[in-house]
Design a protein around this motif. Structure first.
Motif, PDB file in Angstrom:
ATOM      1  N   ALA A   1      -9.816 -14.593   5.216  1.00 34.03           N
ATOM      2  CA  ALA A   1      -8.832 -13.560   5.516  1.00 34.03           C
ATOM      3  C   ALA A   1      -9.070 -12.382   4.584  1.00 34.03           C
ATOM      4  CB  ALA A   1      -7.414 -14.099   5.347  1.00 34.03           C
ATOM      5  N   LEU A   2      -9.408 -11.231   5.154  1.00 35.35           N
ATOM      6  CA  LEU A   2      -9.684 -10.041   4.362  1.00 35.35           C
ATOM      7  C   LEU A   2      -8.383  -9.343   3.997  1.00 35.35           C
ATOM      8  CD1 LEU A   2     -11.714  -7.952   3.212  1.00 35.35           C
ATOM      9  CD2 LEU A   2     -11.674  -6.861   5.469  1.00 35.35           C
ATOM     10  N   VAL A   3      -8.178  -9.070   2.723  1.00 34.94           N
ATOM     11  CA  VAL A   3      -6.966  -8.392   2.264  1.00 34.94           C
ATOM     12  C   VAL A   3      -7.105  -6.901   2.557  1.00 34.94           C
ATOM     13  CG1 VAL A   3      -5.505  -7.851   0.284  1.00 34.94           C
ATOM     14  CG2 VAL A   3      -6.560 -10.117   0.472  1.00 34.94           C
ATOM     15  N   ALA A   4      -6.246  -6.396   3.475  1.00 33.19           N
ATOM     16  CA  ALA A   4      -6.272  -4.979   3.837  1.00 33.19           C
ATOM     17  C   ALA A   4      -5.256  -4.176   3.043  1.00 33.19           C
ATOM     18  CB  ALA A   4      -6.002  -4.815   5.330  1.00 33.19           C
ATOM     19  N   GLY A   5      -4.359  -4.844   2.357  1.00 31.90           N
ATOM     20  CA  GLY A   5      -3.358  -4.145   1.556  1.00 31.90           C
ATOM     21  C   GLY A   5      -2.572  -5.139   0.718  1.00 31.90           C
ATOM     22  N   VAL A   6      -2.112  -4.687  -0.432  1.00 30.25           N
ATOM     23  CA  VAL A   6      -1.324  -5.523  -1.337  1.00 30.25           C
ATOM     24  C   VAL A   6       0.004  -4.831  -1.589  1.00 30.25           C
ATOM     25  CG1 VAL A   6      -1.214  -6.608  -3.608  1.00 30.25           C
ATOM     26  CG2 VAL A   6      -3.408  -6.440  -2.427  1.00 30.25           C
ATOM     27  N   GLU A   7       1.097  -5.533  -1.312  1.00 30.87           N
ATOM     28  CA  GLU A   7       2.434  -4.975  -1.505  1.00 30.87           C
ATOM     29  C   GLU A   7       2.689  -4.747  -2.985  1.00 30.87           C
ATOM     30  OE1 GLU A   7       5.907  -3.619   0.397  1.00 30.87           O
ATOM     31  OE2 GLU A   7       4.181  -4.596   1.344  1.00 30.87           O
ATOM     32  N   LYS A   8       2.999  -3.509  -3.330  1.00 27.77           N
ATOM     33  CA  LYS A   8       3.220  -3.166  -4.730  1.00 27.77           C
ATOM     34  C   LYS A   8       4.410  -3.949  -5.282  1.00 27.77           C
ATOM     35  CE  LYS A   8       3.752   0.755  -7.882  1.00 27.77           C
ATOM     36  NZ  LYS A   8       3.894   2.242  -7.992  1.00 27.77           N
ATOM     37  N   GLY A   9       4.182  -4.629  -6.401  1.00 26.33           N
ATOM     38  CA  GLY A   9       5.222  -5.420  -7.030  1.00 26.33           C
ATOM     39  C   GLY A   9       5.441  -6.775  -6.399  1.00 26.33           C
ATOM     40  N   GLY A  10       4.673  -7.104  -5.348  1.00 27.84           N
ATOM     41  CA  GLY A  10       4.816  -8.385  -4.671  1.00 27.84           C
ATOM     42  C   GLY A  10       4.075  -9.495  -5.393  1.00 27.84           C
TER      43      GLY A  10
ATOM     44  N   PRO B   1      11.058 -11.088   2.166  1.00 29.41           N
ATOM     45  CA  PRO B   1      12.220 -10.198   2.256  1.00 29.41           C
ATOM     46  C   PRO B   1      12.757 -10.147   3.682  1.00 29.41           C
ATOM     47  CG  PRO B   1      10.369  -9.125   1.135  1.00 29.41           C
ATOM     48  CD  PRO B   1       9.837 -10.373   1.767  1.00 29.41           C
ATOM     49  N   GLU B   2      14.052  -9.955   3.805  1.00 30.03           N
ATOM     50  CA  GLU B   2      14.648  -9.838   5.132  1.00 30.03           C
ATOM     51  C   GLU B   2      14.071  -8.632   5.859  1.00 30.03           C
ATOM     52  OE1 GLU B   2      16.674 -11.782   6.792  1.00 30.03           O
ATOM     53  OE2 GLU B   2      16.704 -13.256   5.176  1.00 30.03           O
ATOM     54  N   GLU B   3      13.936  -7.542   5.148  1.00 28.14           N
ATOM     55  CA  GLU B   3      13.346  -6.334   5.717  1.00 28.14           C
ATOM     56  C   GLU B   3      12.442  -5.707   4.662  1.00 28.14           C
ATOM     57  OE1 GLU B   3      16.309  -3.685   7.026  1.00 28.14           O
ATOM     58  OE2 GLU B   3      17.098  -5.015   8.574  1.00 28.14           O
TER      59      GLU B   3
ATOM     60  N   ARG C   1      11.303 -18.342   3.768  1.00 26.80           N
ATOM     61  CA  ARG C   1       9.856 -18.501   3.890  1.00 26.80           C
ATOM     62  C   ARG C   1       9.133 -18.016   2.650  1.00 26.80           C
ATOM     63  NH1 ARG C   1      11.251 -17.512   9.247  1.00 26.80           N
ATOM     64  NH2 ARG C   1      10.293 -19.012  10.682  1.00 26.80           N
ATOM     65  N   GLY C   2       7.999 -18.648   2.403  1.00 27.49           N
ATOM     66  CA  GLY C   2       7.147 -18.180   1.327  1.00 27.49           C
ATOM     67  C   GLY C   2       6.485 -16.867   1.689  1.00 27.49           C
ATOM     68  N   TRP C   3       6.160 -16.082   0.669  1.00 28.77           N
ATOM     69  CA  TRP C   3       5.615 -14.741   0.903  1.00 28.77           C
ATOM     70  C   TRP C   3       4.630 -14.398  -0.203  1.00 28.77           C
ATOM     71  CZ3 TRP C   3       7.407  -9.883  -1.601  1.00 28.77           C
ATOM     72  CH2 TRP C   3       6.887  -8.738  -0.986  1.00 28.77           C
ATOM     73  N   LEU C   4       3.458 -13.917   0.197  1.00 26.99           N
ATOM     74  CA  LEU C   4       2.444 -13.508  -0.772  1.00 26.99           C
ATOM     75  C   LEU C   4       2.393 -12.000  -0.956  1.00 26.99           C
ATOM     76  CD1 LEU C   4      -0.516 -15.890   0.160  1.00 26.99           C
ATOM     77  CD2 LEU C   4       1.191 -16.178  -1.649  1.00 26.99           C
ATOM     78  N   GLY C   5       2.852 -11.247   0.041  1.00 26.76           N
ATOM     79  CA  GLY C   5       2.847  -9.796  -0.082  1.00 26.76           C
ATOM     80  C   GLY C   5       1.484  -9.171   0.129  1.00 26.76           C
ATOM     81  N   VAL C   6       0.746  -9.662   1.124  1.00 29.50           N
ATOM     82  CA  VAL C   6      -0.552  -9.063   1.458  1.00 29.50           C
ATOM     83  C   VAL C   6      -0.606  -8.802   2.960  1.00 29.50           C
ATOM     84  CG1 VAL C   6      -1.857 -10.111  -0.425  1.00 29.50           C
ATOM     85  CG2 VAL C   6      -1.613 -11.349   1.739  1.00 29.50           C
TER      86      VAL C   6
END
Length: 517
Positions: free
Chosen positions: A325-334, A394-396, A299-304
């Protein structure tokens, strides 16, 4: 058992085989109408309704051969190996009078079932499925075959074939099976679920309670239902009666195309009350194609992490109208982090198409890994086109190891009486008490009054406020200053970015009254 588990039962539905070459019945053809005279002014487009069928018999006769009964056998041990099974699959103690012979009988019986030293026992379960290829590929629900030692399918002509799993997807609850047959098998094809509207006729075929070849009819009752079964919920709701044993079976349109995979029912009793849920074919098709090709789903992933934009949140941001869609967090390095997205951004379009709230994870999951997604952002009153290269989900999720931060003397606690909560410094004692990581920054919520606005908006003791109006706060005084500044600017509400046990979320608080230190 939680309320949702009691009311929302995942059911085994008989499967239907998806196949091509399904014609349109005579009764389904829309009669030609004489061309009306050209109106003086343009009239809104009117969709001609399909006539109500006199019978579903011809359609059912063509589709039934592609519907299969899925039977599974599982070895259950008495040592708790199957503790991840659903609660409603475990034996329940009937309510007998205390001390009665029946109570002792069932007590002894259930002890034998759960005895760690008891010999393994075999359990059987039934579901449904449908053939999508004459070579023997069959679609069903993952929960139908999960943990199965052996899977067999029974065709409409009572032919029994052994099936082997090709792949499964936990997130959408779909699985693909393969059987070997000496002759081509009847099959059905996926249709376009997006073109069907609330009120359209649908047909469900399956094996409710093991009664093979059962046909029921109804309409599409609603679209886009979120039943909290996973992150990609977008179910079709139907009133076509479906029951336990129908899981994995197809939902057909009047052309005989599969537009849904019957997966769950809403039921206080476990039986049909006219509220069933199906995975849309446009989502199932892509999952099945990947399972057939790779045995798994990428699956595609944006990391938010995102949340819906409510009116209160929009007021706090100065955004009108309330959408996106309000961004509540951004995955570091994503991908989003590398693409320049920030906490507090509002994603309003994805590749030019408007989106709403929690649809973003589902839509981004359908994007090819490595492709470039164009996000239409609203940021501090400006609109931006932000390109982001889609990553692989990511799987996990890896837990980031937070580095210990030096402790500083924090200002005293502050009470916001009109909101019904108080805050204090985030010190070592607070981190230990609430299980917070050493690197966590922000202001600790010390107490929340039950009858206050903060409690109403979901704020709890132990939450950590990290931002106010998209500006970082690290101590109670800074939080107070930000809130006073918002009042002076005559804002209707203020946005707090809160870290709780479920992650990050934005909490809007209406700015009424005076806060008291």
């Amino acid at each position: 058992m939680p309320l949702s588990a009691r009311l929302l039962h995942i059911v085994s539905l008989s499967g239907v085989l998806l196949g091509a070459g399904v014609g349109v019945p005579a009764w389904a053809e829309t009669p030609a109408l004489p061309a009306p005279a050209a109106p003086a002014t343009p009239a809104p487009a009117v969709v001609a309704p399909r006539p109500v069928p006199e019978s579903f018999a011809d359609l059912a006769a063509r589709l039934l051969p592609a519907v299969v009964n899925v039977s599974t056998t599982q070895t259950v041990h008495g040592n708790g190996d199957d503790e991840d099974d659903e609660d409603d699959q475990q034996p329940q103690m009937p309510d007998f009078p205390h001390g009665s012979p029946f109570e002792k009988f069932f007590h002894d019986f259930m002890n034998r079932q759960t005895d760690p030293n008891a010999p393994p026992r075999r359990m059987q379960a039934l579901g449904s499925g449908f053939i999508i290829d004459p070579a023997g590929y069959i679609v069903t629900n993952n929960h139908v075959i999960r943990h199965a030692d052996k899977v067999t399918v029974t065709l409409q002509d009572n032919t029994v074939l052994t099936a082997r799993p090709i792949g499964h997807d936990d997130r959408t609850d779909l699985a693909l099976l393969k059987v070997d047959s000496k002759k081509p098998l009847p099959f059905v094809s996926f249709g376009d679920s997006d073109r069907h509207r609330v009120g359209d006729w649908v047909l469900a075929i399956g094996n409710p309670f093991g009664l093979s070849g059962t046909v029921t009819a109804g309409i599409i009752s609603s679209r886009g239902r979120n039943i909290e079964q996973g992150p990609y919920d977008d179910f079709i709701q139907t009133d076509a009666p479906i029951n336990k044993g129908n899981s994995g079976g197809p939902l057909f349109d009047m052309d005989g195309a599969v537009i849904g995979v019957n997966t769950a029912i809403y039921s206080p009793s476990g039986g049909s009350v006219g509220i069933g849920f199906s995975i849309p074919s446009n989502e199932a098709r892509s999952v099945v194609e990947q399972l057939r090709k790779n045995g798994k789903v990428s699956r595609g992933w944006l990391g938010v992490r995102i949340q819906n934009v409510t009116q209160d949140i929009a007021d706090g941001l100065g955004l009108s109208p309330a959408r996106g869609a309000l961004v509540a967090g951004v995955e570091k390095g994503g991908p989003a982090d590398k693409g320049g997205l920030h906490t507090g951004d509002v994603v309003q379009t994805l590749n030019g198409k408007p989106i709403e709230g929690k649809a973003l994870p589902r839509l981004s999951a359908q994007l090819p890994v490595g492709s470039v997604a164009h996000l239409g952002l609203w940021r501090h009153g400006k609109t931006l086109d932000q390109p982001v290269t889609v990553g692989a989900l990511p799987e996990e999720a890896e837990e980031a190891a937070a580095k210990p931060a030096p402790e500083h003397k924090q200002p005293a606690a502050v009470s916001f009486e009109d909101f019904g909560f108080s805050v204090g410094p985030l010190d070592a004692q607070a981190r230990q008490k609430y299980g917070l990581p050493a690197g966590q920054k922000g202001v600790l919520v010390r107490s929340v009054r039950d009858d206050g606005i903060a409690a109403e908006r979901g704020l709890k003791e132990g939450d950590v406020i990290t931002e106010v109006q998209q500006a970082e706060v690290t101590n109670p005084s800074a939080l107070k200053q930000r809130m006073e500044a918002a009042r002076k600017e005559k804002k209707r509400s203020i946005l707090l970015l809160v870290h709780d046990t479920d992650g990050m979320r934005w909490v809007p608080l209406p700015l009424t009254g005076e806060d008291k230190p």
